[in-house]
Design an enzyme around this catalytic site. Structure first.
Site, PDB file in Angstrom:
ATOM      1  N   LYS A  60       0.830  -1.223   0.000  1.00 16.64           N
ATOM      2  CA  LYS A  60       0.000   0.000   0.000  1.00 16.64           C
ATOM      3  C   LYS A  60       0.864   1.273   0.000  1.00 16.64           C
ATOM      4  O   LYS A  60       0.664   2.160  -0.808  1.00 16.64           O
ATOM      5  CB  LYS A  60      -0.934   0.034   1.235  1.00 16.64           C
TER       6      LYS A  60
ATOM      7  N   ARG B 123      -9.809   1.516   7.819  1.00 24.57           N
ATOM      8  CA  ARG B 123      -9.497   0.136   8.204  1.00 24.57           C
ATOM      9  C   ARG B 123     -10.675  -0.502   8.930  1.00 24.57           C
ATOM     10  O   ARG B 123     -10.583  -1.677   9.309  1.00 24.57           O
ATOM     11  CB  ARG B 123      -8.285   0.125   9.118  1.00 24.57           C
TER      12      ARG B 123
ATOM     13  N   ARG C 183      11.328  -5.776   5.220  1.00 28.33           N
ATOM     14  CA  ARG C 183      11.085  -4.327   5.074  1.00 28.33           C
ATOM     15  C   ARG C 183      12.029  -3.547   5.995  1.00 28.33           C
ATOM     16  O   ARG C 183      12.241  -3.922   7.146  1.00 28.33           O
ATOM     17  CB  ARG C 183       9.633  -4.016   5.423  1.00 28.33           C
TER      18      ARG C 183
ATOM     19  N   ARG D  89      10.762  -1.824  11.431  1.00 26.81           N
ATOM     20  CA  ARG D  89       9.629  -1.336  12.214  1.00 26.81           C
ATOM     21  C   ARG D  89       9.393  -2.227  13.424  1.00 26.81           C
ATOM     22  O   ARG D  89       9.485  -3.446  13.319  1.00 26.81           O
ATOM     23  CB  ARG D  89       8.359  -1.283  11.347  1.00 26.81           C
TER      24      ARG D  89
ATOM     25  N   ARG E 186      -1.750  -8.607  13.306  1.00 27.22           N
ATOM     26  CA  ARG E 186      -2.221  -7.604  12.336  1.00 27.22           C
ATOM     27  C   ARG E 186      -3.020  -8.268  11.211  1.00 27.22           C
ATOM     28  O   ARG E 186      -3.994  -7.708  10.715  1.00 27.22           O
ATOM     29  CB  ARG E 186      -1.034  -6.816  11.769  1.00 27.22           C
TER      30      ARG E 186
END
Ligand code: ADP
Ligand code: AMP
Length: 223
Positions: A13, A88, A127, A160, A171
């Site tokens: 995203k 969301r 990431r 992160r 999540r």
């Protein structure tokens, strides 16, 4: 262009929202990024957001909705925005419609990036983000020019805090539980555009743009 980008954590995203914002010359509004900045700055919002984000849960609707309300009132959003990570929940989607209706505006499209769960884990585990400007990298598919250093601002790259296996699992559960109704909400409205999120970053970007630009596109088409 007023777009929202939906998808599971790690679906791409933020990456695609950055490219779309450049392409359509409008701001990229990421609620996750706003929260992370507030956490780094140690504000009251940051402390409250961190309590939820660190557990992989959503920040409560009232806080998040108010934040987006204020952000899209800013002058740079007057002619459009790319919303990444919002809405969301179904309540957030309803509130967004109401906010836009008050201004006699509407969304152009809600884009859903679809990706297999195995690839989601691979993307999130690798990431890395800039500790200063938030630019996003991937150790395999989008490495920085100098390992550990941001190409954009030269600051150090970090992982992160919520990109660990336990939090990722939570999540994904929350995504299926609370965000799936947002997909049906836009599907019912006929504004959902389902895009295959596999392939390299540029390929996915071209896929999105060509589908947005296809005037004859039928509502809820998949590609
Ligand atoms: P999201 O905002 O949905 O959580 P990101 O845009 O941060 O996802 O992407 C997750 C990770 O996957 C990042 O490391 C990013 O660089 C990488 N990535 C994004 N899109 C692709 C792609 N099409 N192919 C390979 N890696 C990608
Ligand atoms: P993201 O950067 O989009 O992956 O978001 C990181 C985290 O911020 C999420 O896991 C949530 O805890 C929180 N967050 C971001 N956007 C929202 C939202 N629209 N509603 C509630 N929480 C959010």
């Amino acid at each position: 262009m007023r777009l929202v980008i939906l998808g599971a954590p790690g679906a791409g995203k933020g990456t695609q929202a950055t490219l779309l914002a450049e392409f359509y010359h409008c701001p990229h509004v990421s609620t996750g990024e706003i929260f992370r900045r507030a956490i780094a700055e140690g504000t009251e919002l940051g402390r409250e957001a961190d309590r939820h984000i660190s557990k992989g849960r959503l920040v409560p609707d009232d806080i998040t909705i108010e934040l987006v309300k204020q952000r899209i009132e800013e002058p740079d959003c007057e002619h459009g925005f790319i919303l990444d990570g919002f809405p969301r929940t179904r309540s957030q989607a309803i509130m967004l419609d109401q906010m836009l209706e008050e201004k006699h505006l509407g969304l152009d499209r809600a884009i859903l990036l679809e990706l297999e769960e195995e690839e989601i884990y691979h993307r999130l585990a690798n990431r890395r983000v800039c500790s200063n400007c938030g630019a996003t990298y991937h150790l395999d598919s989008l490495p920085p020019k100098v390992p550990g250093i941001c190409d954009v601002c030269g600051s150090s790259l970090i992982q992160r805090a919520d990109d660990n296996v336990e939090t990722i699992k939570e999540r994904i559960v929350i995504y299926h539980e609370l965000t799936a109704p947002v997909l049906s909400y836009y599907e019912e409205q006929g504004s959902l555009l389902v895009i295959n999120g596999e392939g390299d970053i540029d390929e996915v970007h071209k896929r999105i743009v060509s589908n947005l630009e296809t005037r004859s596109l039928r509502a809820n088409d998949s590609c």
